[in-house]
Write a protein that holds these residues in place. Structure first.
Motif, PDB file in Angstrom:
ATOM      1  N   VAL A  51       0.871  -1.185   0.000  1.00 28.89           N
ATOM      2  CA  VAL A  51       0.000   0.000   0.000  1.00 28.89           C
ATOM      3  C   VAL A  51       0.902   1.227   0.000  1.00 28.89           C
ATOM      4  CG1 VAL A  51      -1.734   1.282   1.278  1.00 28.89           C
ATOM      5  CG2 VAL A  51      -1.838  -1.208   1.197  1.00 28.89           C
ATOM      6  N   HIS A  52       0.817   2.004  -1.088  1.00 33.77           N
ATOM      7  CA  HIS A  52       1.670   3.180  -1.236  1.00 33.77           C
ATOM      8  C   HIS A  52       1.006   4.118  -2.239  1.00 33.77           C
ATOM      9  CE1 HIS A  52       5.248   5.652  -1.749  1.00 33.77           C
ATOM     10  NE2 HIS A  52       5.778   5.032  -0.722  1.00 33.77           N
ATOM     11  N   PRO A  53       1.026   5.447  -1.994  1.00 38.22           N
ATOM     12  CA  PRO A  53       0.306   6.341  -2.921  1.00 38.22           C
ATOM     13  C   PRO A  53       0.943   6.449  -4.304  1.00 38.22           C
ATOM     14  CG  PRO A  53       1.418   7.595  -1.208  1.00 38.22           C
ATOM     15  CD  PRO A  53       1.515   6.159  -0.804  1.00 38.22           C
ATOM     16  N   MET A  54       2.261   6.273  -4.425  1.00 36.83           N
ATOM     17  CA  MET A  54       2.944   6.382  -5.720  1.00 36.83           C
ATOM     18  C   MET A  54       2.610   7.707  -6.418  1.00 36.83           C
ATOM     19  SD  MET A  54       4.757   3.612  -5.899  1.00 36.83           S
ATOM     20  CE  MET A  54       5.271   3.213  -7.546  1.00 36.83           C
ATOM     21  N   ASP A  55       2.740   8.835  -5.700  1.00 38.14           N
ATOM     22  CA  ASP A  55       2.413  10.138  -6.281  1.00 38.14           C
ATOM     23  C   ASP A  55       3.472  10.548  -7.298  1.00 38.14           C
ATOM     24  OD1 ASP A  55       0.056  10.657  -4.864  1.00 38.14           O
ATOM     25  OD2 ASP A  55       1.208  11.195  -3.077  1.00 38.14           O
ATOM     26  N   ASN A  73      10.933   3.345  -5.453  1.00 37.73           N
ATOM     27  CA  ASN A  73      11.854   3.304  -6.584  1.00 37.73           C
ATOM     28  C   ASN A  73      12.787   2.094  -6.582  1.00 37.73           C
ATOM     29  OD1 ASN A  73      13.471   4.077  -4.491  1.00 37.73           O
ATOM     30  ND2 ASN A  73      13.811   6.157  -5.234  1.00 37.73           N
ATOM     31  N   ALA A  74      12.773   1.290  -5.540  1.00 40.78           N
ATOM     32  CA  ALA A  74      13.654   0.116  -5.540  1.00 40.78           C
ATOM     33  C   ALA A  74      12.993  -1.019  -4.775  1.00 40.78           C
ATOM     34  CB  ALA A  74      15.003   0.455  -4.910  1.00 40.78           C
ATOM     35  N   VAL A  75      13.002  -2.197  -5.361  1.00 41.30           N
ATOM     36  CA  VAL A  75      12.441  -3.391  -4.737  1.00 41.30           C
ATOM     37  C   VAL A  75      13.481  -4.498  -4.856  1.00 41.30           C
ATOM     38  CG1 VAL A  75      10.501  -4.996  -4.704  1.00 41.30           C
ATOM     39  CG2 VAL A  75      10.159  -2.686  -5.550  1.00 41.30           C
ATOM     40  N   GLU A  88      13.655  -1.844 -10.538  1.00 40.18           N
ATOM     41  CA  GLU A  88      13.810  -0.388 -10.494  1.00 40.18           C
ATOM     42  C   GLU A  88      12.504   0.221 -10.978  1.00 40.18           C
ATOM     43  OE1 GLU A  88      17.268   1.066 -12.638  1.00 40.18           O
ATOM     44  OE2 GLU A  88      18.181  -0.894 -12.347  1.00 40.18           O
ATOM     45  N   TRP A  89      11.872   0.988 -10.115  1.00 38.13           N
ATOM     46  CA  TRP A  89      10.586   1.565 -10.453  1.00 38.13           C
ATOM     47  C   TRP A  89      10.673   3.081 -10.510  1.00 38.13           C
ATOM     48  CZ3 TRP A  89       6.770  -1.589  -6.836  1.00 38.13           C
ATOM     49  CH2 TRP A  89       6.624  -2.884  -7.345  1.00 38.13           C
ATOM     50  N   THR A  90       9.662   3.688 -11.186  1.00 38.32           N
ATOM     51  CA  THR A  90       9.473   5.140 -11.156  1.00 38.32           C
ATOM     52  C   THR A  90       8.040   5.390 -10.703  1.00 38.32           C
ATOM     53  OG1 THR A  90       8.685   5.249 -13.415  1.00 38.32           O
ATOM     54  CG2 THR A  90      11.057   5.451 -13.093  1.00 38.32           C
ATOM     55  N   SER A  91       7.626   6.655 -10.733  1.00 34.35           N
ATOM     56  CA  SER A  91       6.250   6.955 -10.350  1.00 34.35           C
ATOM     57  C   SER A  91       5.265   6.498 -11.414  1.00 34.35           C
ATOM     58  CB  SER A  91       6.094   8.444 -10.088  1.00 34.35           C
ATOM     59  OG  SER A  91       6.416   9.167 -11.258  1.00 34.35           O
ATOM     60  N   GLY A  92       5.744   5.919 -12.506  1.00 33.32           N
ATOM     61  CA  GLY A  92       4.862   5.394 -13.547  1.00 33.32           C
ATOM     62  C   GLY A  92       4.221   4.077 -13.183  1.00 33.32           C
ATOM     63  N   ILE A  93       4.608   3.483 -12.060  1.00 30.77           N
ATOM     64  CA  ILE A  93       3.923   2.293 -11.556  1.00 30.77           C
ATOM     65  C   ILE A  93       2.681   2.759 -10.803  1.00 30.77           C
ATOM     66  CG2 ILE A  93       4.148   0.309 -10.021  1.00 30.77           C
ATOM     67  CD1 ILE A  93       5.888  -0.069 -12.387  1.00 30.77           C
ATOM     68  N   SER A  94       1.578   2.027 -10.969  1.00 33.53           N
ATOM     69  CA  SER A  94       0.306   2.462 -10.391  1.00 33.53           C
ATOM     70  C   SER A  94       0.357   2.470  -8.867  1.00 33.53           C
ATOM     71  CB  SER A  94      -0.807   1.526 -10.858  1.00 33.53           C
ATOM     72  OG  SER A  94      -0.890   1.531 -12.249  1.00 33.53           O
ATOM     73  N   ARG A  95      -0.581   3.190  -8.271  1.00 35.08           N
ATOM     74  CA  ARG A  95      -0.648   3.252  -6.807  1.00 35.08           C
ATOM     75  C   ARG A  95      -0.904   1.864  -6.239  1.00 35.08           C
ATOM     76  NH1 ARG A  95      -4.498   7.025  -4.394  1.00 35.08           N
ATOM     77  NH2 ARG A  95      -3.725   6.053  -2.508  1.00 35.08           N
ATOM     78  N   ASP A  96      -0.519   1.663  -4.989  1.00 40.92           N
ATOM     79  CA  ASP A  96      -0.573   0.345  -4.354  1.00 40.92           C
ATOM     80  C   ASP A  96       0.095  -0.679  -5.275  1.00 40.92           C
ATOM     81  OD1 ASP A  96      -1.933   1.676  -2.433  1.00 40.92           O
ATOM     82  OD2 ASP A  96      -3.895   0.882  -2.952  1.00 40.92           O
ATOM     83  N   PRO A  97       1.404  -0.533  -5.487  1.00 42.08           N
ATOM     84  CA  PRO A  97       2.080  -1.310  -6.541  1.00 42.08           C
ATOM     85  C   PRO A  97       1.996  -2.816  -6.310  1.00 42.08           C
ATOM     86  CG  PRO A  97       3.662  -0.227  -5.110  1.00 42.08           C
ATOM     87  CD  PRO A  97       2.328   0.345  -4.771  1.00 42.08           C
ATOM     88  N   PHE A  98       1.602  -3.482  -7.391  1.00 43.30           N
ATOM     89  CA  PHE A  98       1.479  -4.944  -7.394  1.00 43.30           C
ATOM     90  C   PHE A  98       2.499  -5.500  -8.371  1.00 43.30           C
ATOM     91  CE2 PHE A  98      -0.151  -8.487  -9.938  1.00 43.30           C
ATOM     92  CZ  PHE A  98      -0.334  -9.454  -8.968  1.00 43.30           C
ATOM     93  N   TRP A 115      10.735  -3.054  -0.078  1.00 48.44           N
ATOM     94  CA  TRP A 115      10.426  -1.908  -0.928  1.00 48.44           C
ATOM     95  C   TRP A 115      11.088  -0.670  -0.314  1.00 48.44           C
ATOM     96  CZ3 TRP A 115       6.880  -5.621   0.483  1.00 48.44           C
ATOM     97  CH2 TRP A 115       6.105  -6.231  -0.509  1.00 48.44           C
ATOM     98  N   LYS A 116      11.681   0.200  -1.143  1.00 45.41           N
ATOM     99  CA  LYS A 116      12.239   1.459  -0.649  1.00 45.41           C
ATOM    100  C   LYS A 116      11.648   2.600  -1.472  1.00 45.41           C
ATOM    101  CE  LYS A 116      16.555  -0.538   0.905  1.00 45.41           C
ATOM    102  NZ  LYS A 116      17.980  -0.725   0.670  1.00 45.41           N
ATOM    103  N   ASP A 117      11.271   3.722  -0.807  1.00 48.20           N
ATOM    104  CA  ASP A 117      10.702   4.844  -1.562  1.00 48.20           C
ATOM    105  C   ASP A 117      11.647   6.034  -1.561  1.00 48.20           C
ATOM    106  OD1 ASP A 117      10.244   6.429   0.726  1.00 48.20           O
ATOM    107  OD2 ASP A 117       8.274   5.550   1.036  1.00 48.20           O
TER     108      ASP A 117
END
Lengths: 132, 194
Positions: A51-55, A73-75, A88-98, A115-117
């Motif tokens: 559960v994360h807003p991913m703004d 941004n890192a899992v 490696e993620w960016t904010s382009g991953i949807s909220r509550d990343p699955f 997960w690290k933000d």
């Protein structure tokens, strides 16, 4: 002919995110789901949800104040202490990343996802692989 | 992905309109009669229908172009720069990657995406990284999924945001260094990026 493209993002209305009623809302709640039964050396699907807003940093709240970027941004995924995957993620991953990823169940060991933000938050969840 | 094609089609388009006579519509000043004017129109239409791809390419190339990617995948200069920065001059081949994504996404905030490969996976040949790019997002390079021999088989599933209609590109980097790509055009309703 790029000049003929209509930039639909320009006249899109300003949107604000609202959580649906009843949804889990505390940032950092995480789940990992394994198949009900796991055979030795089978390739299994591991599902992980945080559960994360991913703004993105491009939206504004109802008062018109910009919502700052806040995203994972890192899992890293470890299996019995050994790293098996890294995302490696960016904010382009949807909220509550699955994410669903494959894993070869070579032994009975713990699967841990961390997960690290971008604001220094660290969230983790672990589950044991047991052969049925 | 587009380097060999863009060399052949430097203007990036296959419309065939540049073959039409420039003065075809200027009937009054050129003095072209009614019959000649119609003939010019027919020739222009033929140029549109059977443009360069059919004339200059082998049959296999045509099948490849209308099959997986469509005749023109509209890669923008910004995407080319991202690919150049990430992969340099390495050859990116088309095929083997499956990009399962709906072609019609009413809500751009969450577009389900599945990445898979149809090459045989062994401990010596596996997917080291799946790269995911979205042409018209603020961040073109959206995500990288680094895998190992213990996890580099089977699909990766995730959900992505999209700003507007455009191509989503998946590139699978094998541990041997081969690059395989796929691209799907997704029609987006609601802007999911802001």
């Amino acid at each position: 002919m790029p000049s003929m493209h209509h930039d639909s993002s320009r006249d899109a209305p300003t949107l604000t995110f609202t959580m649906p009623a009843g949804a889990p809302s505390s940032v950092g709640e995480a789940k990992i789901l394994l198949p009900l039964s796991v055979a030795r050396d089978a390739v299994i699907d591991v599902r992980a949800l945080l559960v994360h807003p991913m703004d993105t940093g491009f939206f504004r709240d109802a008062e018109g104040n910009p919502i700052p970027a806040y995203f994972v941004n890192a899992v890293t995924v470890t299996y019995g202490g050994e790293q098996v995957a890294r995302f490696e993620w960016t904010s382009g991953i949807s909220r509550d990343p699955f994410v669903r990823f494959p894993l070869r169940a070579s032994r009975e060991a713990q699967v841990q996802v961390v997960w690290k933000d971008n604001k220094g938050g660290v969230y983790q969840q672990a589950v044991d692989v047991k052969f049925a | 992905m587009g380097s060999d094609r863009s060399a052949r089609y430097p203007d990036g388009g296959d419309t065939g309109t540049d073959r039409a006579p420039r003065d075809g519509g200027g009937r009054a000043d050129t003095g072209v009669g009614r019959r000649g004017f119609l003939r010019a129109g027919v020739l222009a239409a033929a140029g549109l229908a059977f443009g360069r791809p059919l004339l200059g390419e082998s049959a296999a190339d045509v099948v490849r172009m209308v099959g997986a990617r469509g005749p023109d995948d509209e890669m923008t200069d910004a995407v080319r720069e991202v690919l150049k920065a990430k992969f340099g001059d390495r050859r990116i081949q088309t095929g083997h990657v499956q990009l399962d994504i709906p072609t019609d996404a009413p809500d751009g905030r969450a577009v389900p995406t599945i990445l898979d490969i149809d090459l045989p996976i062994t401990p010596n040949s596996y997917v080291a990284t799946y790269h995911l790019l979205v042409d018209h997002n603020p961040d073109i390079y959206l995500a990288a999924y680094h895998l190992t021999a213990g996890s580099g088989e089977g699909p990766i599933e995730t959900r992505i945001k999209m700003r507007r209609t455009g191509y989503v590109r998946a590139i699978a980097e094998m541990n041997t260094g081969e690059l395989w790509s796929a691209a799907v055009k997704v029609f987006v309703g609601l802007n999911g990026c802001g």
